[in-house]
Enzyme design. Structure first.
Site, mmCIF file in Angstrom:
data_model
loop_
_atom_site.group_PDB
_atom_site.id
_atom_site.type_symbol
_atom_site.label_atom_id
_atom_site.label_comp_id
_atom_site.label_asym_id
_atom_site.label_seq_id
_atom_site.Cartn_x
_atom_site.Cartn_y
_atom_site.Cartn_z
ATOM 1 N N GLU A 1 0.165 -3.513 5.164
ATOM 2 C CA GLU A 1 1.128 -2.401 5.190
ATOM 3 C C GLU A 1 0.564 -1.380 6.172
ATOM 4 O O GLU A 1 -0.286 -0.569 5.821
ATOM 5 C CB GLU A 1 1.297 -1.776 3.806
ATOM 6 C CG GLU A 1 2.432 -0.766 3.815
ATOM 7 C CD GLU A 1 2.401 0.243 2.685
ATOM 8 O OE1 GLU A 1 3.441 0.825 2.397
ATOM 9 O OE2 GLU A 1 1.321 0.474 2.102
ATOM 10 N N ASP B 1 -1.616 -3.483 0.292
ATOM 11 C CA ASP B 1 -0.979 -2.176 0.111
ATOM 12 C C ASP B 1 -1.840 -1.071 0.713
ATOM 13 O O ASP B 1 -3.068 -1.060 0.551
ATOM 14 C CB ASP B 1 -0.823 -1.938 -1.403
ATOM 15 C CG ASP B 1 -0.111 -0.642 -1.711
ATOM 16 O OD1 ASP B 1 1.083 -0.551 -1.432
ATOM 17 O OD2 ASP B 1 -0.779 0.289 -2.221
#
Ligand code: NOJ
Length: 600
Positions: A310, A241
């Site tokens: 990401e 993330d």
């Protein structure tokens, strides 16, 4: 459209019944063979990864929130669809301010999703079906309720003080202000005052998500230990993330303002003058961490674990760097350049796909069109001005087939989002009081938050769409279209979106050219149709054509220019309405029509 801005720009950057009836052709291949379970270091190449938002996939205990046992109960469906891996967005214990992206314990499961034993059972059952499990790993920040942060904020001398980004404020005209003008992605200052210890802490996301200090070796070790913990529990990948946000410029000076065409600062949905992210995103130190993490996960797994990033980045050059100079960083940084073009512009798609072919050193691209942070693929239905028209529009399914085809017939690893395969549409809340995602409250009405793309999976036409027990109150409402667009209904319709996905996935696995062939863009000055060839060294070849317009188009392919003397075609898959072409000299496509054919 605002949300594309939020995640893409700041981070770098009804008639259903009236639509053309779908008439997908049966794929000339065997049923999908899931078989790429992590047995080799490259199991993820050409794989199909399916993102699950656990709150919204399947509820098994009647609380209206999806859970791990619910996911386990749907593994047969995922196996039939043909996916190789599932990525679970965070399931860790969390106060759920950011629905799991605020983690308070990295080595357990939130009780609302189940237990660690449930997780182990999910991994074991998935493995039986040759499906790998990928965890979301949130390295940039923790919850403000994590014991590390509670310690860190307890005093300036606490041993964990330096685990987070603490900073003195500055005096301006006799008033104490944050250290600089850096902004949270979720609006307003990225600095939060802590009265007890008289300093500010930095949070790139919500106030309840303080950033960790990645310059601290103890932080690094603690997080690498977390990765090792989940590898011991059988995960074979991590989706990292906000990975580009780990470091901030130590000078702590102001960012420049983003200027609009009128030369004045742009005001964002939260009412702030928008600042750039040069000092808070994609700093070079990120690469050191990626190398270390890769070493740690390779060592712990015998090189079987895939690292997915990401990576909302500004350019293909930045994306290339994420693989590492020696292929020693991410195996699969997400390519957000292709899927988030957000308009059917043939030249732009062609350019971005070419970039993925030629500018990343031959590494594997990871294409993605949808996730839990952005409106679903129905955003590609736009009015003349390019504004998305969410919902089931005239060409909804046609457009869906184009997107699925780019995703699944390209040379890539494909990342799809739950519900894509049944054509679920973005369903944002109509009233502010119904919003669950906090940014939808602070940003209302310009930014309605991300609830619209997180609605419950539509399994059948029964109560609660089969997502939860009939009398459960689901955490987000079931979208109105569920009686038509659901798994059970689409399983029964040969021409459904679901079958289109199943057939494309089967082709990606079983057709040699679509599985591993090189990709060559065809007809490169055509502004209406995006076409490409997939071709293996031993002569297997498939042509793919996607009409980007609502008008019918006819295309012709000069395959001899690609060293192929044959020009006959056997249809593998096509949108309905168009005839089977006899040869590559004339392929007719209906509005947003798709053709996939084997060269013979
Ligand atoms: C990206 C995640 O996808 C998003 O849902 C989350 O809010 C932020 N990172 C912060 O963790």
């Amino acid at each position: 459209m605002k949300r594309f801005g939020l995640f893409l720009l700041l981070s770098s950057a009804l008639l259903w019944a009236a639509s053309t009836p779908v008439e997908a052709q049966p794929a000339a291949t065997a049923a999908p063979q899931t078989g790429q379970i992590a047995t080799s270091p490259h199991w993820w190449k050409d794989a199909v990864i399916y993102e699950i938002y656990p709150r919204s996939f399947q509820d098994s205990n009647g609380d209206g929130i999806g859970d791990l046992n619910g996911i386990t109960s749907r593994l047969d469906y995922l196996q039939k669809l043909g996916v190789d891996a599932i990525w679970l967005t965070p399931i860790y214990p969390s106060p759920q301010v950011d629905f799991g992206y605020d983690i308070s314990d990295y080595e357990n499961v939130d009780p609302q999703y189940g237990t660690l034993a449930d997780f182990d059972r999910l991994v074991a059952e998935a493995r039986k079906r040759n499906i790998s499990v990928i965890m979301d790993l949130v390295l940039n920040h923790t919850s403000d309720q994590h014991p590390w942060f509670l310690e860190s904020r307890s005093s300036r001398t606490n041993p964990k003080r330096d685990w987070y980004m603490w900073h003195d404020g500055k005096m301006v005209n006799g008033e104490l202000e944050p250290p600089n003008n850096w902004e949270s992605v979720f609006g307003h200052s990225a600095w939060q005052w802590d009265a007890k210890t008289g300093q500010y802490y930095y949070h790139r996301f919500y106030i309840q998500q303080p950033d960790l200090n990645w310059n601290n070796p103890q932080v690094r070790k603690a997080m690498y230990d977390v990765a090792r913990f989940w590898i011991r529990h059988g995960v074979t990948g991590f989706r990292l993330d906000a990975i580009t946000s780990l470091f901030e410029d130590p000078s702590d000076t102001d960012e420049a303002y983003v200027l609009g065409p009128d030369g004045k600062p742009v005001i964002n949905a939260f009412g702030d003058k928008e600042v750039k992210t040069d000092k808070t995103d994609n700093l070079p130190e990120v690469h050191d961490v990626l190398r270390e993490l890769r070493q740690a996960t390779d060592a712990a797994s015998g090189r079987k674990v895939v690292l997915i990033g990401e990576t909302y980045l500004r350019s293909i050059d930045d994306l290339r760097k994420m693989y590492g100079a020696h292929n020693d960083e991410l195996q699969l940084p997400m390519d957000m350049q292709v899927g988030f073009i957000n308009k059917f512009d043939v030249a732009l798609f062609r350019q971005r796909i070419r970039d993925a072919e030629t500018e990343i050193n031959g590494d594997e691209p990871l294409f993605v069109f949808d996730n839990h942070d952005n409106p679903r693929w129905d955003r590609y239905q736009t009015d003349a001005a390019g504004t998305p028209i969410f919902g089931y529009g005239l060409h909804h399914d046609d457009i869906g087939r184009v997107i699925a085809t780019i995703l699944l017939a390209s040379r890539d690893t494909a990342l799809m989002y739950y519900g894509d395969e049944i054509g679920m549409v973005t369903t944002p809340p109509a009233r502010k009081q119904d919003v669950r995602d906090p940014i939808g409250i602070t940003g209302w009405p310009k930014e309605k938050g991300r609830d619209g793309e997180r609605t419950p999976m539509q399994w059948d036409a029964g109560p609660n769409a089969g997502f939860a027990l009939p009398d459960a109150k689901t955490w987000l409402p079931i979208p109105p279209g569920y009686k038509t667009f659901n798994v059970a209904a689409e399983e029964g319709e040969p021409d459904s979106m679901l079958h289109w996905y199943e057939q494309l996935i089967a082709l990606k696995k079983n057709d040699p050219a679509l599985h591993e062939g090189e990709e060559i863009l065809l007809n490169t000055s055509d502004d209406h149709v995006l076409s490409w060839l997939r071709k293996t060294a031993d002569g297997e070849a498939v042509v793919v054509a996607c009409n980007f317009t609502p008008q019918p188009q006819t295309v012709s392919f000069n395959l001899s220019a690609q060293g192929i003397s044959r020009s006959g075609l056997t249809t593998l898959l096509k949108t309905p309405g168009a005839p089977d072409p006899q040869s590559a000299d004339s392929v007719q496509l209906g509005p947003y029509g798709v053709y996939v054919g084997q060269v013979r």
